[in-house]
Scaffold this motif. Structure first.
Motif, mmCIF file in Angstrom:
data_model
loop_
_atom_site.group_PDB
_atom_site.id
_atom_site.type_symbol
_atom_site.label_atom_id
_atom_site.label_comp_id
_atom_site.label_asym_id
_atom_site.label_seq_id
_atom_site.Cartn_x
_atom_site.Cartn_y
_atom_site.Cartn_z
ATOM 1 N N THR A 6 0.860 -1.154 0.235
ATOM 2 C CA THR A 6 0.089 -0.027 -0.027
ATOM 3 C C THR A 6 0.894 1.268 -0.071
ATOM 4 O OG1 THR A 6 -2.004 -1.167 1.151
ATOM 5 C CG2 THR A 6 -1.858 1.290 1.145
ATOM 6 N N PHE A 7 0.514 2.189 -0.866
ATOM 7 C CA PHE A 7 1.360 3.486 -0.796
ATOM 8 C C PHE A 7 0.139 4.572 -0.230
ATOM 9 C CE2 PHE A 7 3.549 0.971 -4.026
ATOM 10 C CZ PHE A 7 4.852 1.222 -3.759
ATOM 11 N N PHE A 8 0.628 5.392 0.755
ATOM 12 C CA PHE A 8 -0.054 6.453 1.228
ATOM 13 C C PHE A 8 0.246 7.698 0.374
ATOM 14 C CE2 PHE A 8 0.291 3.236 4.262
ATOM 15 C CZ PHE A 8 -1.010 2.900 4.658
ATOM 16 N N LEU A 9 -0.614 8.292 -0.070
ATOM 17 C CA LEU A 9 -0.262 9.493 -1.046
ATOM 18 C C LEU A 9 -0.897 10.517 -0.523
ATOM 19 C CD1 LEU A 9 -0.813 7.975 -4.689
ATOM 20 C CD2 LEU A 9 1.331 7.927 -3.329
ATOM 21 N N ASN A 10 0.021 11.843 -0.491
ATOM 22 C CA ASN A 10 -0.647 13.150 -0.243
ATOM 23 C C ASN A 10 -0.045 14.274 -1.498
ATOM 24 O OD1 ASN A 10 -1.341 15.910 0.494
ATOM 25 N ND2 ASN A 10 -0.412 15.788 2.462
ATOM 26 N N LEU A 11 -0.934 14.024 -2.613
ATOM 27 C CA LEU A 11 -0.528 14.462 -3.768
ATOM 28 C C LEU A 11 -0.108 15.851 -3.888
ATOM 29 C CD1 LEU A 11 -2.969 12.465 -6.318
ATOM 30 C CD2 LEU A 11 -0.460 12.183 -5.689
ATOM 31 N N SER A 12 -0.880 16.636 -2.736
ATOM 32 C CA SER A 12 -0.780 18.080 -2.620
ATOM 33 C C SER A 12 0.747 18.381 -2.304
ATOM 34 C CB SER A 12 -1.677 18.747 -1.768
ATOM 35 O OG SER A 12 -1.693 18.316 -0.651
ATOM 36 N N GLN A 13 1.452 17.219 -1.604
ATOM 37 C CA GLN A 13 2.825 17.544 -1.210
ATOM 38 C C GLN A 13 3.725 17.310 -2.000
ATOM 39 O OE1 GLN A 13 3.361 19.474 1.656
ATOM 40 N NE2 GLN A 13 1.217 19.894 1.476
ATOM 41 N N ILE A 14 3.445 16.552 -3.363
ATOM 42 C CA ILE A 14 4.409 16.083 -4.179
ATOM 43 C C ILE A 14 5.036 17.548 -4.832
ATOM 44 C CG2 ILE A 14 4.504 15.007 -6.708
ATOM 45 C CD1 ILE A 14 3.836 13.289 -4.323
ATOM 46 N N PRO A 15 6.338 17.548 -4.871
ATOM 47 C CA PRO A 15 7.181 18.305 -5.443
ATOM 48 C C PRO A 15 6.375 18.975 -6.982
ATOM 49 C CG PRO A 15 8.718 16.950 -4.803
ATOM 50 C CD PRO A 15 7.399 16.230 -4.778
ATOM 51 N N GLN A 16 6.426 20.517 -7.026
ATOM 52 C CA GLN A 16 5.551 21.060 -7.939
ATOM 53 C C GLN A 16 6.104 20.595 -9.485
ATOM 54 O OE1 GLN A 16 2.901 23.011 -8.108
ATOM 55 N NE2 GLN A 16 2.626 22.353 -6.020
ATOM 56 N N ASP A 17 7.586 20.224 -9.704
ATOM 57 C CA ASP A 17 8.210 20.027 -10.753
ATOM 58 C C ASP A 17 8.325 18.572 -11.060
ATOM 59 O OD1 ASP A 17 10.042 19.670 -8.536
ATOM 60 O OD2 ASP A 17 11.625 20.430 -9.525
ATOM 61 N N ALA A 18 7.708 17.707 -10.190
ATOM 62 C CA ALA A 18 7.455 16.319 -10.405
ATOM 63 C C ALA A 18 6.154 16.254 -11.179
ATOM 64 C CB ALA A 18 7.283 15.543 -9.104
ATOM 65 N N GLU A 19 6.493 15.400 -12.338
ATOM 66 C CA GLU A 19 5.428 15.096 -13.555
ATOM 67 C C GLU A 19 4.273 14.082 -13.045
ATOM 68 O OE1 GLU A 19 7.128 15.148 -17.187
ATOM 69 O OE2 GLU A 19 7.574 17.389 -17.159
ATOM 70 N N LYS A 20 4.915 12.788 -12.477
ATOM 71 C CA LYS A 20 3.915 11.686 -12.253
ATOM 72 C C LYS A 20 4.852 10.858 -11.393
ATOM 73 C CE LYS A 20 4.865 10.571 -16.733
ATOM 74 N NZ LYS A 20 4.567 9.663 -18.006
ATOM 75 N N ILE A 21 4.128 10.028 -10.725
ATOM 76 C CA ILE A 21 4.342 8.793 -9.855
ATOM 77 C C ILE A 21 4.167 7.569 -10.732
ATOM 78 C CG2 ILE A 21 3.988 7.628 -7.636
ATOM 79 C CD1 ILE A 21 5.016 10.730 -7.305
ATOM 80 N N VAL A 22 5.083 6.657 -10.794
ATOM 81 C CA VAL A 22 4.854 5.457 -11.463
ATOM 82 C C VAL A 22 4.798 4.125 -10.599
ATOM 83 C CG1 VAL A 22 5.883 3.738 -13.167
ATOM 84 C CG2 VAL A 22 5.790 6.571 -13.576
ATOM 85 N N PHE A 23 4.054 3.471 -10.756
ATOM 86 C CA PHE A 23 4.020 2.121 -9.700
ATOM 87 C C PHE A 23 4.543 0.769 -10.526
ATOM 88 C CE2 PHE A 23 0.964 5.126 -8.339
ATOM 89 C CZ PHE A 23 1.397 5.285 -6.986
ATOM 90 N N THR A 24 5.789 0.094 -10.123
ATOM 91 C CA THR A 24 6.148 -0.850 -10.850
ATOM 92 C C THR A 24 6.298 -2.182 -9.989
ATOM 93 O OG1 THR A 24 8.588 -0.565 -10.062
ATOM 94 C CG2 THR A 24 7.802 0.806 -12.201
ATOM 95 N N ALA A 25 6.158 -3.260 -10.624
ATOM 96 C CA ALA A 25 6.255 -4.506 -10.059
ATOM 97 C C ALA A 25 7.479 -5.392 -10.847
ATOM 98 C CB ALA A 25 5.057 -5.270 -9.986
ATOM 99 N N THR A 26 8.227 -5.778 -9.869
ATOM 100 C CA THR A 26 9.356 -6.843 -10.644
ATOM 101 C C THR A 26 9.430 -8.409 -9.782
ATOM 102 O OG1 THR A 26 11.040 -5.838 -8.830
ATOM 103 C CG2 THR A 26 10.767 -4.865 -11.295
ATOM 104 N N THR A 27 9.650 -9.334 -10.550
ATOM 105 C CA THR A 27 9.657 -10.708 -9.934
ATOM 106 C C THR A 27 11.350 -11.078 -9.759
ATOM 107 O OG1 THR A 27 10.242 -11.795 -11.994
ATOM 108 C CG2 THR A 27 7.861 -11.250 -11.284
#
Length: 390
Positions: free
Chosen positions: A77-98
């Motif tokens: 689980t990822f707990f997000l507060n999107l209003s606190q993401i840095p202004q110059d960050a464009e996206k949050i990417v979620f990945t899975a690896t085996t």
């Protein structure tokens, strides 16, 4: 009576708005699976800036708690507060690896992601990759949205890390309980190993370009090159001649077929803006057959149905081990395999490319027909057919 919230299933390539900036992303996978889930904070150019942009089991909080991580035996689980993401960050990417040995196809169960009432189901059937981009949360006109990505990487953790500007440290000789990537900013990788495999459950993807100009779209058909015994006492050797073709419909309703049969090879610079580049009669050509579509003229096309048909040889699609690959500049490679059906019909509608508001929606079809006429009738092209040879 307690009302249950209705979950919206988001297909591959689709997106939807996020109403609450304080939200949670849940990722589920089968119990006992050795899977690592990571959230990456991405900036201009599609890269991270450094160690502080990677939220995972070894770094469970980034951006002063704007993204927090918690893992269980069956997910994360990822707990997000999107209003606190840095202004110059464009996206949050979620990945899975085996792990390094098992692809996602080895999973005994499902892989799913949910955010509020949005649900994303990732099919692992036929997935030979060892790393996946599950979804991304991104800014658009000041608002946050989530998109179902489903993009796979053949090279596993290393490939997906390098794609986002992360260098994975080489494993040491000392025993460790889990692999621990050491992220740092590096130059963009020379090779992008991304690939999307469309399956029964993940059958659709949307390709987007702001200006609607997609460059040269290359469609590749490849199949099993081995010959099998035939004839009296199995003394002869017969091969399969598999051909690629396309039905093309212009935005004005004009329709035609592009294929070697009948020598209708098409035209790249004028309608149908598609051209068959050669005809491999044996399957011996290493890279198979190629069909090129002029993506610079995509606005003039309504739809393109890519198909394959068995011109010579036994009509058994499992034996062909055939695959169509669609390569669009600056987009993930798309693959549709045709070896899961034992159909005896000689023609397969493989993928349908549709113009949706200037963008490309690619849908896996894998429908089998006795011939061109029957496939034409099923899709409503309305062409007139006569016998042809090549």
């Amino acid at each position: 009576m307690v009302e249950r919230e209705i979950m919206m299933s988001l297909p591959m390539g689709a997106n939807t708005s996020i109403g609450n900036p304080n939200t949670n992303v849940h990722v589920e996978f089968p119990a006992g699976s050795n899977i690592d889930i990571t959230a990456l904070q991405i900036y201009s150019g599609g890269k991270v800036r450094g160690d502080g942009d990677m939220c995972f089991y070894n770094q469970p909080s980034i951006s002063d708690g704007a993204v927090k991580f918690e893992q269980t035996s069956t997910g994360a689980t990822f707990f997000l507060n999107l209003s606190q993401i840095p202004q110059d960050a464009e996206k949050i990417v979620f990945t899975a690896t085996t792990d390094d040995t098992n692809p996602f196809s080895a999973l005994n169960g499902r892989l799913a992601l949910s955010l509020d009432s949005t649900h994303i189901e990732i099919s692992c059937e036929g997935r030979e990759e060892r790393a996946l981009i599950l979804a991304e949360i991104y800014k658009r006109n000041g608002a946050w949205k989530i998109r179902h990505v489903g993009q796979g990487f053949n090279g596993g953790l290393k490939a997906i890390a390098e794609h986002f500007g992360i260098e994975v440290a080489a494993p040491s000789d000392a025993p460790v309980t889990r692999p621990s990537p050491a992220p740092k900013t590096v130059a963009p990788p020379k090779v992008n190993l991304s690939k999307v495999s469309l399956t029964k459950n993940e059958s659709r993807i949307s390709l987007k370009k702001e200006d609607g100009r997609f460059g040269k779209i290359r469609v590749n058909l490849n199949w099993n090159q081995k010959k099998k015994s035939s004839g009296l006492f199995g003394m002869g050797k017969s091969g399969i001649d598999l051909d690629v073709g396309a039905f093309v419909e212009g935005i004005d309703g004009t329709v035609t077929a592009v294929q070697a049969l009948g020598n209708t090879f098409g035209n790249y610079s004028s309608f149908p803006y598609a051209f068959l580049n050669g005809d491999d009669r044996t399957g011996a050509t290493t890279d198979g057959e190629w069909l090129e579509i002029n993506g610079e003229q995509w606005s003039k096309l309504r739809r393109v149905l890519v198909y394959a048909f068995i011109y010579e040889g036994s009509p058994d699609w499992r034996e062909t081990d055939g695959a169509i690959r669609i390569l669009v500049p600056d987009q993930p490679e798309i693959e549709v395999r045709m070896n899961e059906h034992g159909s005896r019909d000689g023609m397969c509608a493989v993928a349908l490319l549709e113009n949706e508001g200037g963008q490309i929606r690619v849908n896996r079809e894998n429908r089998f027909f006795k011939g061109h006429r029957q496939m034409d009738e099923a899709y409503g092209w309305g062409m007139k057919w006569v016998a042809g040879r090549k």
